[in-house]
Write an enzyme that holds these catalytic residues in place. Structure first.
Site, PDB file in Angstrom:
ATOM      1  N   GLU A  52      -5.067 -40.810 -32.186  1.00  0.00           N
ATOM      2  CA  GLU A  52      -5.524 -39.602 -31.895  1.00  0.00           C
ATOM      3  C   GLU A  52      -7.106 -39.764 -31.161  1.00  0.00           C
ATOM      4  O   GLU A  52      -7.253 -38.822 -30.341  1.00  0.00           O
ATOM      5  CB  GLU A  52      -5.728 -38.724 -33.144  1.00  0.00           C
ATOM      6  CG  GLU A  52      -4.537 -38.166 -33.653  1.00  0.00           C
ATOM      7  CD  GLU A  52      -3.903 -38.967 -34.572  1.00  0.00           C
ATOM      8  OE1 GLU A  52      -2.815 -38.566 -35.207  1.00  0.00           O
ATOM      9  OE2 GLU A  52      -4.467 -40.166 -34.932  1.00  0.00           O
ATOM     10  N   PHE A 114      -1.353 -31.771 -49.007  1.00  0.00           N
ATOM     11  CA  PHE A 114      -1.054 -33.160 -48.209  1.00  0.00           C
ATOM     12  C   PHE A 114      -1.544 -33.019 -46.766  1.00  0.00           C
ATOM     13  O   PHE A 114      -1.200 -31.946 -46.185  1.00  0.00           O
ATOM     14  CB  PHE A 114       0.537 -33.370 -48.186  1.00  0.00           C
ATOM     15  CG  PHE A 114       0.811 -34.664 -47.398  1.00  0.00           C
ATOM     16  CD1 PHE A 114       0.542 -35.873 -47.926  1.00  0.00           C
ATOM     17  CD2 PHE A 114       1.697 -34.233 -46.230  1.00  0.00           C
ATOM     18  CE1 PHE A 114       1.013 -37.232 -47.165  1.00  0.00           C
ATOM     19  CE2 PHE A 114       1.962 -35.533 -45.407  1.00  0.00           C
ATOM     20  CZ  PHE A 114       1.573 -36.779 -45.785  1.00  0.00           C
ATOM     21  N   GLN A 115      -2.198 -33.957 -46.556  1.00  0.00           N
ATOM     22  CA  GLN A 115      -2.940 -34.237 -45.102  1.00  0.00           C
ATOM     23  C   GLN A 115      -3.728 -32.815 -44.768  1.00  0.00           C
ATOM     24  O   GLN A 115      -3.832 -32.443 -43.795  1.00  0.00           O
ATOM     25  CB  GLN A 115      -1.882 -34.033 -43.991  1.00  0.00           C
ATOM     26  CG  GLN A 115      -1.069 -35.475 -43.810  1.00  0.00           C
ATOM     27  CD  GLN A 115      -0.241 -36.094 -42.833  1.00  0.00           C
ATOM     28  OE1 GLN A 115       0.010 -35.022 -41.982  1.00  0.00           O
ATOM     29  NE2 GLN A 115      -0.282 -37.153 -42.194  1.00  0.00           N
ATOM     30  N   LYS A 164      -0.371 -23.885 -40.328  1.00  0.00           N
ATOM     31  CA  LYS A 164       1.165 -24.113 -39.861  1.00  0.00           C
ATOM     32  C   LYS A 164       1.656 -22.735 -40.036  1.00  0.00           C
ATOM     33  O   LYS A 164       2.638 -22.322 -39.227  1.00  0.00           O
ATOM     34  CB  LYS A 164       1.600 -25.204 -40.723  1.00  0.00           C
ATOM     35  CG  LYS A 164       3.230 -25.298 -40.224  1.00  0.00           C
ATOM     36  CD  LYS A 164       3.718 -26.674 -40.944  1.00  0.00           C
ATOM     37  CE  LYS A 164       5.224 -26.837 -40.478  1.00  0.00           C
ATOM     38  NZ  LYS A 164       5.653 -28.250 -40.999  1.00  0.00           N
ATOM     39  N   MET A 482     -23.779 -57.327 -25.829  1.00  0.00           N
ATOM     40  CA  MET A 482     -24.938 -56.850 -26.165  1.00  0.00           C
ATOM     41  C   MET A 482     -25.637 -56.935 -27.584  1.00  0.00           C
ATOM     42  O   MET A 482     -26.878 -57.174 -27.642  1.00  0.00           O
ATOM     43  CB  MET A 482     -25.017 -55.288 -25.752  1.00  0.00           C
ATOM     44  CG  MET A 482     -26.014 -54.384 -25.509  1.00  0.00           C
ATOM     45  SD  MET A 482     -27.087 -55.082 -23.945  1.00  0.00           S
ATOM     46  CE  MET A 482     -26.344 -54.043 -22.989  1.00  0.00           C
TER      47      MET A 482
END
Length: 584
Positions: A52, A114-115, A164, A482
């Site tokens: 993502e 969940f999630q 949802k 760096m």
């Protein structure tokens, strides 16, 4: 009466109405209704990334190379939290993107489902604005509002969190034209009296400089053209931040190069010694200002910016002008021409004489090698062999990023994509995907270090799946370059965790993904290897083995002013100990 639509149908229709042609995303349970609607249409293309974070960076690359709003779609919980780095990157660099995130059903919010994650709470500090939509009736209007906020004023990222059950429920669709947007209308026109004051200052300045930033590019193509006209009218020197490269052509006669921590000697000395500093669309970032109290100490200062919060935030200015860059420059040119203004030509000519003396220092010189590829040489050859092509450049973050800014030239805006404010390792490869999707026939090259590139290496799978011929040009010094440089300069050469002892074979890695791998370690073979990369019609990983302990110079040491720079021909350790002894 319009037929009711589900929330998922509204989302897809709203994207179409906003002119969206591509969405970068990764599916999950909380966004499956949206993915089902995407499956049932052919107008919007979906690019399946491998992570993502990459979806958001790809949306950034698409947005920065087109001037349009980029779009990413992620699921709830870890899908949304994985997007946070990209959102923060876009906020720091003022990139217009819309991220749509799924959420657990409204009746489960707060139950540790969940999630589930508090996406709105988590992303509030790293977006311009965000929304949790609990009512399908307001969904389409909210998405239209999100696009308006993302692209208006100082651009930036927004997020719409969509439960949802809201995606499944039905309601009436609100067209784009009827969406609520009047509440956010940033000021575009600058104060005329202040613009006239700036015109007066331009007329009398003896040692002027234009200091330009990403705001010029964000303002649109007209802003870059107006800037070029203003530079031509005045004959003033011009420099730029990392984000502003390309707004004024690198081949232009008034160009001084980039300024700041790894900017050019002449640009930094001109900024330090000027008597009029005109900031056009930059935010006085700390990598530009150095020690704030000593920044451009003898100058009158003007600042043109659409974001009122940027004015006097870091540097106090004498002429603050709040407005869109294109509108302000248009008014400035009109006022300048209408009154027949002229600059102090004699004084400006003397100023140019001084600047040309500084240029003789040749601050980008380096000791080349017949046996080892120097990173500077690699980029000089890449520039020579790609100059004049329809080319877009992205970068990862580190030494290679600064060398790319120093040695590659950009004559147009939207051709240079890099993570400036946040400095996000792993940005360049997914950003290059977004650029290539937007410009399918163009040459897209990601300048990388091996450490940064490994952060999002999984996106080679996306490149191969969608036949994106992006070239990964890896300057492989087997170091966190760096980090190692700062450890050398500031930490007694104690190289704590600044390289990996288990790097992959990049040629075999490319082949494992189904791409082409090329390795080069001999300067004599470099041109032929680069041409092999450019001539291949698919994705390439180019493993360029370079000098391991090369430092990126010039450099303003942390906390020092612009007139104290480390130069390639100075002793680094002596310069750190007594910088005034080796500098102007």
């Amino acid at each position: 009466m319009t037929q009711p639509r589900t929330g998922a149908q509204m989302i897809v229709q709203a994207l179409k109405d906003q002119g969206v042609d591509v969405v970068f995303g990764y599916p999950g349970g909380a966004v499956l209704p949206i993915y089902d609607e995407i499956f049932l249409q052919n107008e919007i293309r979906h690019i399946l990334v491998r992570h993502e974070q990459a979806a958001v960076h790809a949306a950034e690359g698409y947005a920065r190379s087109t001037g349009k709003v980029g779009v990413a779609l992620v699921t709830s919980g870890p899908g949304a939290t994985n997007a946070v780095t990209g959102l923060t990157d876009a906020l720091m660099d003022s990139i217009p993107i819309v991220v749509l995130s799924g959420q657990v059903p409204t009746f489960m919010i707060g139950n540790d489902a969940f999630q589930e994650a508090d996406t709105v709470g988590i992303t509030r500090p790293c977006t311009k604005h965000n929304w949790l939509v609990k009512d399908t009736a307001s969904l389409s209007s909210t998405i239209h509002e999100a696009f308006h906020v993302a692209r208006s004023g100082r651009p930036g990222p927004v997020l719409v969190d969509i439960p949802k059950d809201v995606q499944f429920a039905s309601g009436s669709y609100t067209p784009k034209q009827k969406a609520r947007t009047s509440h956010y209308q940033p000021k575009l026109k600058g104060d005329t009296a202040m613009i006239e004051q700036l015109a007066d200052a331009i007329a009398t300045a003896k040692r002027p400089i234009f200091y330009t930033g990403g705001g010029v590019i964000n303002s649109g193509p007209a802003a870059s053209q107006l800037l070029r006209e203003l530079v031509e009218q005045t004959g003033f020197p011009i420099t730029s931040t990392l984000m502003g490269l390309g707004a004024y052509p690198a081949s232009g006669k008034n160009w001084l190069g980039m300024l700041g921590m790894h900017g050019l000697y002449e640009a930094n000395l001109a900024m330090h010694g000027c008597d009029l500093m005109i900031n056009v669309g930059a935010r006085f970032d700390d990598r530009i200002t150095g020690r704030v109290q000593d920044f451009s100490p003898k100058s009158k200062k003007a600042h043109i910016d659409i974001d009122p919060s940027s004015i006097n935030k870091v540097i106090h200015v004498d002429m603050p002008i709040i407005g869109d860059v294109a509108h302000v420059l248009e008014d400035l040119l009109r006022i300048w021409k209408s009154k027949g203004r002229k600059t102090n030509a004699e004084a400006v000519a003397k100023w140019w004489d001084q600047i040309n003396e500084w240029k003789k220092v040749d601050c980008l010189q380096y000791s080349n090698s017949e046996t080892t590829i120097k990173p500077q040489y690699a980029l000089e050859r890449l520039e020579a062999l790609t100059k004049g092509r329809d080319r877009y450049i992205t970068t990862e973050v580190g030494q290679h990023q600064m060398w790319a800014a120093q040695y590659l030239g950009f004559d147009e805006p939207h051709r240079w994509m890099t993570s400036g404010g946040l400095g996000t390792m792993g940005y360049g490869q997914p950003a290059a995907m977004g650029v290539q999707i937007a410009h399918k026939d163009s040459l897209v090259i990601n300048i990388a270090g091996e450490a940064s590139w490994l952060m999002n290496m999984q996106e080679m799978g996306t490149m191969v799946q969608y036949h994106l011929p992006v070239k990964q040009f890896i300057l492989n010094n087997e170091r966190l370059g760096m980090v190692r440089q700062w450890q050398e300069l500031l930490h007694g050469e104690r190289y704590s965790q600044s390289w990996s002892e288990a790097l992959p074979d990049f040629v075999k890695l490319a082949e494992a993904f189904g791409a082409k791998g090329i390795q080069c370690s001999d300067p004599k073979d470099l041109d032929d290897a680069i041409m092999e990369m450019l001539d291949y019609d698919g994705p390439v990983i180019f493993d360029c083995l370079v000098e391991k302990h090369e430092n990126c110079l010039p450099m303003i040491p942390s906390g020092e002013p612009h007139n104290k720079m480390l130069l390639p021909n100075s002793s680094t350790k002596d310069a750190i100990a007594a910088p005034g002894a080796v500098l102007v």
